[in-house]
Write a protein that holds these residues in place. Structure first.
Motif, PDB file in Angstrom:
ATOM      1  N   THR A  86       0.807  -1.250  -0.102  1.00  0.00           N
ATOM      2  CA  THR A  86      -0.061  -0.047   0.021  1.00  0.00           C
ATOM      3  C   THR A  86       0.752   1.061  -0.038  1.00  0.00           C
ATOM      4  O   THR A  86       0.392   2.139   0.025  1.00  0.00           O
ATOM      5  CB  THR A  86      -0.965  -0.069   1.194  1.00  0.00           C
ATOM      6  OG1 THR A  86      -0.116  -0.015   2.205  1.00  0.00           O
ATOM      7  CG2 THR A  86      -2.102  -1.245   1.282  1.00  0.00           C
ATOM      8  N   ARG A  87       2.135   1.164  -0.004  1.00  0.00           N
ATOM      9  CA  ARG A  87       2.858   2.286   0.388  1.00  0.00           C
ATOM     10  C   ARG A  87       4.448   2.673  -0.684  1.00  0.00           C
ATOM     11  O   ARG A  87       4.937   3.538  -0.731  1.00  0.00           O
ATOM     12  CB  ARG A  87       3.480   2.532   1.821  1.00  0.00           C
ATOM     13  CG  ARG A  87       2.350   2.427   2.855  1.00  0.00           C
ATOM     14  CD  ARG A  87       2.781   2.544   4.169  1.00  0.00           C
ATOM     15  NE  ARG A  87       2.872   3.972   4.742  1.00  0.00           N
ATOM     16  CZ  ARG A  87       1.701   4.510   5.259  1.00  0.00           C
ATOM     17  NH1 ARG A  87       0.567   3.610   5.479  1.00  0.00           N
ATOM     18  NH2 ARG A  87       1.617   5.704   5.728  1.00  0.00           N
ATOM     19  N   GLN A  88       4.581   1.363  -1.558  1.00  0.00           N
ATOM     20  CA  GLN A  88       5.863   1.346  -1.999  1.00  0.00           C
ATOM     21  C   GLN A  88       6.024   2.132  -3.251  1.00  0.00           C
ATOM     22  O   GLN A  88       4.705   2.472  -3.666  1.00  0.00           O
ATOM     23  CB  GLN A  88       6.113  -0.087  -2.471  1.00  0.00           C
ATOM     24  CG  GLN A  88       5.350  -0.693  -3.329  1.00  0.00           C
ATOM     25  CD  GLN A  88       5.562  -2.093  -3.931  1.00  0.00           C
ATOM     26  OE1 GLN A  88       6.644  -2.721  -3.353  1.00  0.00           O
ATOM     27  NE2 GLN A  88       4.661  -2.773  -4.805  1.00  0.00           N
ATOM     28  N   ASN A  89       7.004   2.757  -3.480  1.00  0.00           N
ATOM     29  CA  ASN A  89       7.221   3.449  -4.773  1.00  0.00           C
ATOM     30  C   ASN A  89       8.614   2.951  -5.197  1.00  0.00           C
ATOM     31  O   ASN A  89       9.509   2.798  -4.508  1.00  0.00           O
ATOM     32  CB  ASN A  89       7.335   4.779  -4.625  1.00  0.00           C
ATOM     33  CG  ASN A  89       5.649   5.516  -4.562  1.00  0.00           C
ATOM     34  OD1 ASN A  89       5.425   5.619  -5.691  1.00  0.00           O
ATOM     35  ND2 ASN A  89       5.004   5.545  -3.392  1.00  0.00           N
ATOM     36  N   ARG A  90       8.691   3.461  -6.589  1.00  0.00           N
ATOM     37  CA  ARG A  90      10.105   3.185  -7.238  1.00  0.00           C
ATOM     38  C   ARG A  90      10.841   4.308  -7.282  1.00  0.00           C
ATOM     39  O   ARG A  90      10.131   5.390  -7.683  1.00  0.00           O
ATOM     40  CB  ARG A  90       9.732   2.558  -8.552  1.00  0.00           C
ATOM     41  CG  ARG A  90      11.284   2.087  -9.246  1.00  0.00           C
ATOM     42  CD  ARG A  90      10.808   1.283 -10.408  1.00  0.00           C
ATOM     43  NE  ARG A  90      10.507  -0.301  -9.861  1.00  0.00           N
ATOM     44  CZ  ARG A  90      11.435  -1.059  -9.552  1.00  0.00           C
ATOM     45  NH1 ARG A  90      12.615  -0.913  -9.405  1.00  0.00           N
ATOM     46  NH2 ARG A  90      11.017  -2.073  -9.036  1.00  0.00           N
ATOM     47  N   VAL A  91      12.080   4.384  -6.668  1.00  0.00           N
ATOM     48  CA  VAL A  91      12.771   5.597  -6.978  1.00  0.00           C
ATOM     49  C   VAL A  91      13.848   5.208  -7.806  1.00  0.00           C
ATOM     50  O   VAL A  91      14.368   4.090  -7.940  1.00  0.00           O
ATOM     51  CB  VAL A  91      13.445   6.114  -5.741  1.00  0.00           C
ATOM     52  CG1 VAL A  91      12.118   6.591  -4.796  1.00  0.00           C
ATOM     53  CG2 VAL A  91      14.243   5.383  -4.883  1.00  0.00           C
ATOM     54  N   PRO A  92      14.485   6.272  -8.535  1.00  0.00           N
ATOM     55  CA  PRO A  92      15.758   6.062  -9.421  1.00  0.00           C
ATOM     56  C   PRO A  92      16.970   5.644  -8.666  1.00  0.00           C
ATOM     57  O   PRO A  92      16.962   6.298  -7.498  1.00  0.00           O
ATOM     58  CB  PRO A  92      15.895   7.361 -10.362  1.00  0.00           C
ATOM     59  CG  PRO A  92      14.636   8.226  -9.991  1.00  0.00           C
ATOM     60  CD  PRO A  92      14.199   7.741  -8.877  1.00  0.00           C
ATOM     61  N   THR A  93      17.789   5.084  -9.295  1.00  0.00           N
ATOM     62  CA  THR A  93      19.248   4.678  -8.809  1.00  0.00           C
ATOM     63  C   THR A  93      20.077   4.810  -9.928  1.00  0.00           C
ATOM     64  O   THR A  93      19.978   4.446 -11.077  1.00  0.00           O
ATOM     65  CB  THR A  93      19.334   3.499  -8.097  1.00  0.00           C
ATOM     66  OG1 THR A  93      18.770   2.235  -8.896  1.00  0.00           O
ATOM     67  CG2 THR A  93      18.816   3.261  -6.730  1.00  0.00           C
ATOM     68  N   LYS A  94      21.456   5.411  -9.408  1.00  0.00           N
ATOM     69  CA  LYS A  94      22.298   5.823 -10.597  1.00  0.00           C
ATOM     70  C   LYS A  94      22.810   4.670 -11.069  1.00  0.00           C
ATOM     71  O   LYS A  94      23.262   3.608 -10.454  1.00  0.00           O
ATOM     72  CB  LYS A  94      23.254   6.390 -10.046  1.00  0.00           C
ATOM     73  CG  LYS A  94      23.288   7.951  -9.595  1.00  0.00           C
ATOM     74  CD  LYS A  94      24.395   8.624  -9.470  1.00  0.00           C
ATOM     75  CE  LYS A  94      24.132  10.043  -9.028  1.00  0.00           C
ATOM     76  NZ  LYS A  94      23.596  10.352  -7.733  1.00  0.00           N
ATOM     77  N   GLY A  95      22.547   4.499 -12.598  1.00  0.00           N
ATOM     78  CA  GLY A  95      23.182   3.324 -13.387  1.00  0.00           C
ATOM     79  C   GLY A  95      22.212   1.961 -13.121  1.00  0.00           C
ATOM     80  O   GLY A  95      22.649   0.935 -13.796  1.00  0.00           O
ATOM     81  N   ALA A  96      21.018   2.114 -12.328  1.00  0.00           N
ATOM     82  CA  ALA A  96      20.321   1.006 -12.365  1.00  0.00           C
ATOM     83  C   ALA A  96      18.884   1.338 -12.807  1.00  0.00           C
ATOM     84  O   ALA A  96      18.440   2.459 -12.909  1.00  0.00           O
ATOM     85  CB  ALA A  96      20.322   0.409 -11.020  1.00  0.00           C
ATOM     86  N   SER A  97      18.249   0.243 -12.870  1.00  0.00           N
ATOM     87  CA  SER A  97      16.785   0.500 -13.165  1.00  0.00           C
ATOM     88  C   SER A  97      15.636   1.041 -12.015  1.00  0.00           C
ATOM     89  O   SER A  97      14.415   0.980 -12.178  1.00  0.00           O
ATOM     90  CB  SER A  97      16.098  -0.884 -13.508  1.00  0.00           C
ATOM     91  OG  SER A  97      16.141  -1.781 -12.401  1.00  0.00           O
ATOM     92  N   GLY A  98      16.295   1.378 -10.874  1.00  0.00           N
ATOM     93  CA  GLY A  98      15.459   2.083  -9.967  1.00  0.00           C
ATOM     94  C   GLY A  98      15.294   1.034  -8.946  1.00  0.00           C
ATOM     95  O   GLY A  98      15.846  -0.266  -9.170  1.00  0.00           O
TER      96      GLY A  98
END
Ligand SMILES: C[S@@+](CC[C@H](N)C(=O)[O-])C[C@H]1O[C@@H](n2cnc3c(N)ncnc32)[C@H](O)[C@@H]1O
Length: 467
Positions: free
Chosen positions: A259-271
């Motif tokens: 109910t709370r997760q989100n995807r955040v970017p990470t350098k050089g990866a898919s997040g």
């Protein structure tokens, strides 16, 4: 849904989990093994039918009930959400989280949310959360569960599962730096993992029923899988999570993530998946996206999606999600959801005497002979592909022969749509809804929205019939 914690009084000490008697532990291990066996059973060569899946589900559900009964005294620490607010706010400040013009409030059925303390103009920055304040797949790998996450095949590939274990692992560790955040989370949720069998059965007619059954089975499998690991791994003996790892604790952690997760970017990866404290206090309302991730400064920035008046609830737009999705992953349903749609499964039966002709005709039009089609609310609920499919699906020999001519077959298409197996009518749902509460109200809202989409589809198809 952010239900209130069944809270202990403030200042209560976390005394550690109740230790189960060796005999209870043995009984529990046997049940866990049985759940694992059933949930990992290789499916039979022929696809299981709905009745078989339901029977298997009820058997697994019963085993889980027996497990929950043995685990009933092993409780997670409980806190009053309300009382945690000041500590949480100080913690956010220490972590560099900036919040302006809003405060935490209780919004009843929606759980906690944010209330504006001044007028807010569309576009002003309201919440800014740096990466250091987020619980992420990275922080999971750096926690005491890191070595397990690094080598376990499920945890390596399923960021949501490692985040769930991370949340639970930190929640039961009184020394965890994440305590001020975790203590303000809801104690239980309205996800279907919390549903009784009757409540799940209430979904009859909706595609959500099958999904809810599968979700329960998946989580039961994961629970039994990690239970066995935590009770066999030598290094896990000193891990705080081991003695708290019950089915209820696991479904709480999984629902927290869902109910709370989100995807955040990470350098050089898919997040990576992340929990974003403070921002995750925002409830949803139709509108526009107003949150972005600043990759240079590594923070999540949330702006006001519209003008808000002082005292309004500050909401964000969660994105284009249909109601079945909101229901299964967020535990709520939005009546009047502009992005709603309903999947209907259609396929030419192998027993249809016209099977070969119908499949040939569908193929010639570039359409599959079976599949899931989407209906959407409103004046044009049916895509041209689905319309063509339903026409062919319902054709008899005569219409098949002269199908090229004109609008035949639509009468039978409307009959096809009527075949959905809802036990109640739309009117009955509308009359019952105001009298219902909790999960029952959520389920009934979902069924009502689905029937409204079907009604639109019927009206549309009828309008195509020759007058
Ligand atoms: C990210 S959390 C928001 C904060 C949450 N209400 C709490 O108490 O912590 C998402 C959850 O809030 C609730 N929620 C959000 N928007 C809602 C809405 N429009 N109607 C009902 N419940 C909502 C749902 O339970 C959802 O799973």
């Amino acid at each position: 849904m952010g239900k209130k914690r069944n809270a202990k009084k403030s200042g209560s000490k976390v005394t550690g989990p109740v230790k189960l008697l060796p005999q209870t532990r043995t009984e529990l291990s046997a049940l866990v093994d049985e759940v694992f066996k059933r949930c990992t059973k290789v499916p039979s060569a022929t696809a299981p039918n709905a009745a078989q899946e339901w029977t298997e589900y009820t058997e697994i559900f019963q085993l889980i009930q027996n497990i929950r009964n043995l685990e009933k005294d092993v409780l997670l620490p409980a806190y009053s959400r309300e009382e945690q607010i000041p500590t949480f706010m100080s913690w956010l400040k220490e972590k560099g989280v900036k919040i302006s013009g809003v405060e935490i409030g209780d919004f009843g059925m929606q759980g906690f949310g944010l209330k504006t303390t001044e007028d807010l103009q569309q576009g002003v920055e309201v919440i800014n959360v740096p990466l250091e304040a987020m619980m992420t797949e990275d922080t999971a790998r750096k926690s005491y569960l890191g070595p397990l996450i690094e080598r376990d095949p499920i945890l390596q590939h399923m960021g949501n599962v490692s985040l769930a274990l991370h949340v639970l692992g930190e929640y039961v560790n009184p020394q965890s730096p994440w305590q001020p955040y975790l203590r303000i989370l809801p104690a239980s949720y309205s996800t279907t993992l919390y549903f009784s069998q009757e409540e799940v059965l209430g979904l009859k007619g909706s595609p959500a029923l099958e999904e809810a059954v599968r979700q329960f089975r998946n989580i039961a499998r994961q629970y039994s899988y990690f239970y066995r690991i935590l009770h066999s791994l030598p290094e896990a003996r000193s891990w705080p999570i081991k003695d708290y790892f019950t089915f209820d604790a696991y479904r709480w952690a999984v629902s927290t993530i869902m109910t709370r997760q989100n995807r955040v970017p990470t350098k050089g990866a898919s997040g990576q998946l992340a929990l974003i404290p403070a921002w995750d206090m925002c409830n949803h309302e139709q509108g526009i996206y107003s949150t972005d991730y600043d990759e240079e400064k590594n923070c999540c920035v949330c702006l006001a999606q519209k003008d808000f008046k002082k005292g309004d609830q500050f909401t964000i737009y969660y994105g284009k999600r249909h109601n079945v999705e909101l229901f299964l992953h967020n535990g709520f349903v939005e009546i009047g959801n502009e992005n709603d749609s309903l999947a209907i499964k259609l396929g030419v039966s192998k027993n249809d005497p016209l099977h070969d002709e119908k499949v040939a005709l569908l193929t010639s039009l570039g359409l599959p002979s079976s599949g899931s089609f989407m209906l959407i609310p409103g004046l044009h609920p049916i895509s041209p592909g689905l319309l063509a499919f339903t026409r062919i699906f319902c054709m008899d020999k005569g219409s098949l022969d002269k199908w090229k001519d004109d609008g035949e077959g639509q009468g039978s298409a409307t009959r096809g749509l009527r075949f959905r197996a809802y036990p109640t009518t739309l009117e009955e749902d509308q009359a019952a809804l105001p009298t219902l509460k909790g999960n029952e109200a959520i389920v009934r809202s979902l069924l009502m929205c689905e029937k409204m989409i079907l009604k639109d589809a019927m009206t549309y198809l009828s309008s195509l019939l020759p007058k």
